[in-house]
Motif scaffolding. Structure first.
Motif, mmCIF file in Angstrom:
data_model
loop_
_atom_site.group_PDB
_atom_site.id
_atom_site.type_symbol
_atom_site.label_atom_id
_atom_site.label_comp_id
_atom_site.label_asym_id
_atom_site.label_seq_id
_atom_site.Cartn_x
_atom_site.Cartn_y
_atom_site.Cartn_z
ATOM 1 N N TRP A 1 7.894 7.826 -14.533
ATOM 2 C CA TRP A 1 6.809 7.353 -13.696
ATOM 3 C C TRP A 1 5.512 8.062 -14.101
ATOM 4 O O TRP A 1 5.509 9.213 -14.519
ATOM 5 C CB TRP A 1 7.107 7.534 -12.217
ATOM 6 C CG TRP A 1 7.037 8.947 -11.713
ATOM 7 C CD1 TRP A 1 7.992 9.914 -11.828
ATOM 8 C CD2 TRP A 1 5.956 9.540 -10.994
ATOM 9 N NE1 TRP A 1 7.569 11.075 -11.230
ATOM 10 C CE2 TRP A 1 6.322 10.872 -10.714
ATOM 11 C CE3 TRP A 1 4.707 9.081 -10.564
ATOM 12 C CZ2 TRP A 1 5.494 11.754 -10.013
ATOM 13 C CZ3 TRP A 1 3.878 9.948 -9.867
ATOM 14 C CH2 TRP A 1 4.273 11.264 -9.596
ATOM 15 N N GLU A 2 4.406 7.337 -13.981
ATOM 16 C CA GLU A 2 3.098 7.874 -14.347
ATOM 17 C C GLU A 2 2.199 8.060 -13.130
ATOM 18 O O GLU A 2 1.565 9.097 -12.982
ATOM 19 C CB GLU A 2 2.399 6.926 -15.334
ATOM 20 C CG GLU A 2 3.091 6.804 -16.677
ATOM 21 C CD GLU A 2 2.352 5.872 -17.615
ATOM 22 O OE1 GLU A 2 1.774 4.876 -17.122
ATOM 23 O OE2 GLU A 2 2.329 6.142 -18.823
ATOM 24 N N VAL A 3 2.138 7.022 -12.276
ATOM 25 C CA VAL A 3 1.266 7.053 -11.102
ATOM 26 C C VAL A 3 2.009 6.478 -9.921
ATOM 27 O O VAL A 3 2.724 5.478 -10.055
ATOM 28 C CB VAL A 3 -0.038 6.251 -11.341
ATOM 29 C CG1 VAL A 3 -0.935 6.324 -10.111
ATOM 30 C CG2 VAL A 3 -0.781 6.749 -12.570
ATOM 31 N N ASN A 4 1.847 7.106 -8.764
ATOM 32 C CA ASN A 4 2.436 6.578 -7.542
ATOM 33 C C ASN A 4 1.341 6.419 -6.495
ATOM 34 O O ASN A 4 0.566 7.345 -6.240
ATOM 35 C CB ASN A 4 3.520 7.505 -7.002
ATOM 36 C CG ASN A 4 4.095 6.997 -5.682
ATOM 37 O OD1 ASN A 4 4.508 5.856 -5.573
ATOM 38 N ND2 ASN A 4 4.092 7.850 -4.674
ATOM 39 N N GLN A 5 1.272 5.235 -5.898
ATOM 40 C CA GLN A 5 0.345 4.969 -4.803
ATOM 41 C C GLN A 5 1.170 4.680 -3.563
ATOM 42 O O GLN A 5 1.994 3.770 -3.560
ATOM 43 C CB GLN A 5 -0.549 3.778 -5.145
ATOM 44 C CG GLN A 5 -1.482 3.350 -4.025
ATOM 45 C CD GLN A 5 -2.349 2.169 -4.429
ATOM 46 O OE1 GLN A 5 -3.064 2.214 -5.410
ATOM 47 N NE2 GLN A 5 -2.254 1.084 -3.662
ATOM 48 N N PHE A 6 0.937 5.448 -2.491
ATOM 49 C CA PHE A 6 1.765 5.308 -1.290
ATOM 50 C C PHE A 6 0.888 5.312 -0.052
ATOM 51 O O PHE A 6 -0.078 6.068 0.064
ATOM 52 C CB PHE A 6 2.774 6.450 -1.192
ATOM 53 C CG PHE A 6 3.557 6.442 0.095
ATOM 54 C CD1 PHE A 6 4.646 5.599 0.251
ATOM 55 C CD2 PHE A 6 3.185 7.253 1.155
ATOM 56 C CE1 PHE A 6 5.357 5.563 1.443
ATOM 57 C CE2 PHE A 6 3.892 7.235 2.355
ATOM 58 C CZ PHE A 6 4.979 6.392 2.492
#
Length: 231
Positions: A69-74
């Motif tokens: 994974w590179e980027v997580n938006q939550f």
């Protein structure tokens, strides 16, 4: 705990769409939608329980070459705006995944069912998830492993499936029990003793229609557009 199945082994994730109904005490209380497209795992979940309806939306972007994974938006209903996490060699381990990417870790574990698949599981809402991980633990904090062979799994409407049981543990606690059919698909997930997710069969459009049938306009809008009310 041994390393077990290597995070980098196996095939890369392919695109998919899946709908699940969430059941407690034989009553539908929510719905979950997940899709993988263009190396992004999108998850929307709604649970209608006291004291308030829980809504959450996650987007996890993967490296197309490695599936790291590179980027997580939550975001959930407790946040005014989405939180962004970036994975790099300083902040988070390579073999890690935010918790809303659990389905991907189960898929990895199914690839090597005879071994224990280990990784670092990150909580999107914890303070630690927003701070650099300078001193990484010696060993991953989470693992998934098959713990039972095919057995009868009763699901709503009187249908019975044959599925294998996988357990997912994190920080010494049983996080979830997953049931996987002969096609290597996750057909049900138990969180604790009461909340159970059942995958809705059929094409994405058919499963979506069945999952949202009878729900109010606000639920349908969120599951369609997330927190972006403008669609």
């Amino acid at each position: 705990m041994g390393d077990g199945f290597d995070f980098m082994e196996g095939t890369l994730f392919t695109d998919f769409e899946r709908w699940e109904v969430l059941v407690k005490d034989q009553r539908r209380i929510g719905v979950r939608y997940q899709s993988m497209a263009s190396n992004v795992l999108l998850t929307r979940m709604l649970v209608d329980e006291e004291p308030e309806v829980y809504r959450a939306e996650s987007r996890i972007r993967l490296d197309p070459k490695t599936d790291n994974w590179e980027v997580n938006q939550f975001r959930d209903q407790n946040l005014d705006r989405a939180q962004i996490m970036h994975r790099d060699s300083v902040r988070f381990p390579t073999r890690s995944m935010p918790s809303f990417g659990d389905i991907l870790m189960v898929m990895k574990a199914v690839e090597a069912a005879e071994e224990q698949f280990t990784y670092w599981r990150l909580s999107e809402v914890s303070r630690a998830a927003q701070e650099p991980v300078i001193n990484q633990p010696d060993e991953p904090n989470a693992w998934v492993k098959r713990v039972g062979h095919f057995e009868e799994l009763p699901i709503p409407l009187g249908i019975t499936l044959k599925a294998e049981r996988y357990e997912a543990w994190a920080d010494g606690l049983l996080v979830a029990t997953h049931w996987v059919n002969k096609h290597k698909e996750v057909v049900s997930t138990n969180w604790g003793d009461s909340l159970i997710a059942y995958r809705v069969p059929g094409s994405a459009s058919e499963a979506g229609w069945l999952s949202l049938s009878g729900l109010d306009e606000g639920v349908v809008s969120f599951m369609s557009h997330g927190f972006d009310t403008n669609g």
